[in-house]
Design a protein around this motif. Structure first.
Motif, short mmCIF file in Angstrom:
data_model
loop_
_atom_site.label_atom_id
_atom_site.label_comp_id
_atom_site.label_asym_id
_atom_site.label_seq_id
_atom_site.Cartn_x
_atom_site.Cartn_y
_atom_site.Cartn_z
N PRO A 1 0.81 -1.22 0.00
CA PRO A 1 0.00 0.00 0.00
C PRO A 1 0.85 1.28 0.00
N GLY A 2 1.98 1.27 0.71
CA GLY A 2 2.83 2.47 0.76
C GLY A 2 3.43 2.80 -0.58
N VAL A 3 3.91 1.77 -1.28
CA VAL A 3 4.50 1.98 -2.61
C VAL A 3 3.44 2.48 -3.58
N GLU A 4 2.26 1.88 -3.52
CA GLU A 4 1.19 2.31 -4.42
C GLU A 4 0.82 3.77 -4.15
N MET A 5 0.82 4.19 -2.89
CA MET A 5 0.50 5.58 -2.56
C MET A 5 1.56 6.53 -3.12
N VAL A 6 2.83 6.16 -3.02
CA VAL A 6 3.90 6.99 -3.57
C VAL A 6 3.72 7.09 -5.09
N TRP A 7 3.41 5.97 -5.74
CA TRP A 7 3.18 5.99 -7.19
C TRP A 7 2.00 6.89 -7.53
N ALA A 8 0.93 6.79 -6.73
CA ALA A 8 -0.26 7.58 -7.00
C ALA A 8 0.04 9.07 -6.88
N VAL A 9 0.80 9.47 -5.88
CA VAL A 9 1.17 10.88 -5.71
C VAL A 9 1.99 11.35 -6.90
N ARG A 10 2.98 10.55 -7.28
CA ARG A 10 3.82 10.93 -8.43
C ARG A 10 2.99 10.95 -9.71
N ALA A 11 2.09 9.99 -9.87
CA ALA A 11 1.23 9.95 -11.05
C ALA A 11 0.34 11.18 -11.11
N TYR A 12 -0.16 11.60 -9.97
CA TYR A 12 -0.99 12.81 -9.94
C TYR A 12 -0.18 14.03 -10.36
N GLN A 13 1.03 14.13 -9.89
CA GLN A 13 1.88 15.26 -10.27
C GLN A 13 2.13 15.25 -11.78
N HIS A 14 2.43 14.08 -12.33
CA HIS A 14 2.63 13.97 -13.78
C HIS A 14 1.35 14.31 -14.52
N ALA A 15 0.22 13.81 -14.02
CA ALA A 15 -1.06 14.06 -14.68
C ALA A 15 -1.35 15.55 -14.77
N GLU A 16 -1.06 16.28 -13.71
CA GLU A 16 -1.28 17.73 -13.74
C GLU A 16 -0.45 18.38 -14.84
N VAL A 17 0.81 18.02 -14.93
CA VAL A 17 1.70 18.60 -15.95
C VAL A 17 1.21 18.23 -17.34
N ILE A 22 -1.53 19.11 -22.69
CA ILE A 22 -2.49 18.74 -23.73
C ILE A 22 -3.66 19.71 -23.81
N SER A 23 -3.84 20.50 -22.76
CA SER A 23 -4.91 21.51 -22.78
C SER A 23 -4.46 22.80 -23.44
N SER A 24 -3.16 23.01 -23.54
CA SER A 24 -2.67 24.28 -24.10
C SER A 24 -2.08 24.14 -25.50
N VAL A 25 -1.81 22.92 -25.94
CA VAL A 25 -1.22 22.67 -27.24
C VAL A 25 -2.07 21.63 -27.96
N ASP A 26 -2.25 21.80 -29.25
CA ASP A 26 -2.97 20.80 -30.03
C ASP A 26 -2.20 19.49 -29.91
N PRO A 27 -2.81 18.43 -29.35
CA PRO A 27 -2.09 17.18 -29.10
C PRO A 27 -1.43 16.56 -30.34
N LYS A 28 -1.96 16.83 -31.51
CA LYS A 28 -1.33 16.23 -32.69
C LYS A 28 0.05 16.81 -32.97
N PHE A 29 0.38 17.95 -32.34
CA PHE A 29 1.70 18.56 -32.49
C PHE A 29 2.59 18.33 -31.26
N LEU A 30 2.11 17.53 -30.33
CA LEU A 30 2.80 17.35 -29.06
C LEU A 30 3.43 15.97 -28.96
N ASN A 31 4.71 15.93 -28.66
CA ASN A 31 5.40 14.67 -28.37
C ASN A 31 5.87 14.72 -26.92
N LEU A 32 5.48 13.72 -26.15
CA LEU A 32 5.86 13.67 -24.74
C LEU A 32 7.18 12.93 -24.54
N THR A 33 7.52 12.02 -25.46
CA THR A 33 8.79 11.32 -25.42
C THR A 33 9.32 11.21 -26.84
N LYS A 34 10.58 10.86 -26.98
CA LYS A 34 11.17 10.64 -28.30
C LYS A 34 10.61 9.37 -28.94
#
Length: 106
Positions: A1-17, A22-34
């Motif tokens: 449960p502790g590890v899952e909570m840490v992942w969830a917190v980090r996932a939430y931070q990533h989700a916000e970013v 994706i809300s400010s740029v047309d997603p078809k022009f956006l690359n998140l990774t190479k």
């Protein structure tokens, strides 16, 4: 449960970013990774019938689904830095990140 909570917190931070991106740029022009094109191509080969606009949690979290997802994720070890981290997913892509519309995928 502790590890899952840490992942969830980090996932939430990533989700916000990512949601801000994706809300400010047309997603078809956006690359998140190479490796975006490679990831999407491999995803469609492995999960060609999976609806991505409205997700069914059973198709992500059931035991048979996990047996398919794990090998898929492992393909990106060394390609994507956080390839095996959990992530927050919106069940319905037309809606925002709310408690009712979000699941934690690990």
């Amino acid at each position: 449960p502790g590890v899952e909570m840490v992942w969830a917190v980090r996932a939430y931070q990533h989700a916000e970013v990512y949601f801000n991106l994706i809300s400010s740029v047309d997603p078809k022009f956006l690359n998140l990774t190479k490796a975006d094109e490679q990831i999407y191509g491999e995803f469609r080969k492995a999960f060609g019938d999976l609806r991505i606009d409205v997700l069914d949690p059973e198709e992500l979290k059931s035991e048979p689904a996990k047996e398919k997802w794990r090998p898929f994720c492992m393909r990106f070890e060394g390609v994507v830095e956080d390839f095996n981290y959990g992530t927050l997913l919106r069940l319905d892509c037309s809606k925002g990140y709310t408690e009712e519309n979000t699941i934690f995928g690990e």
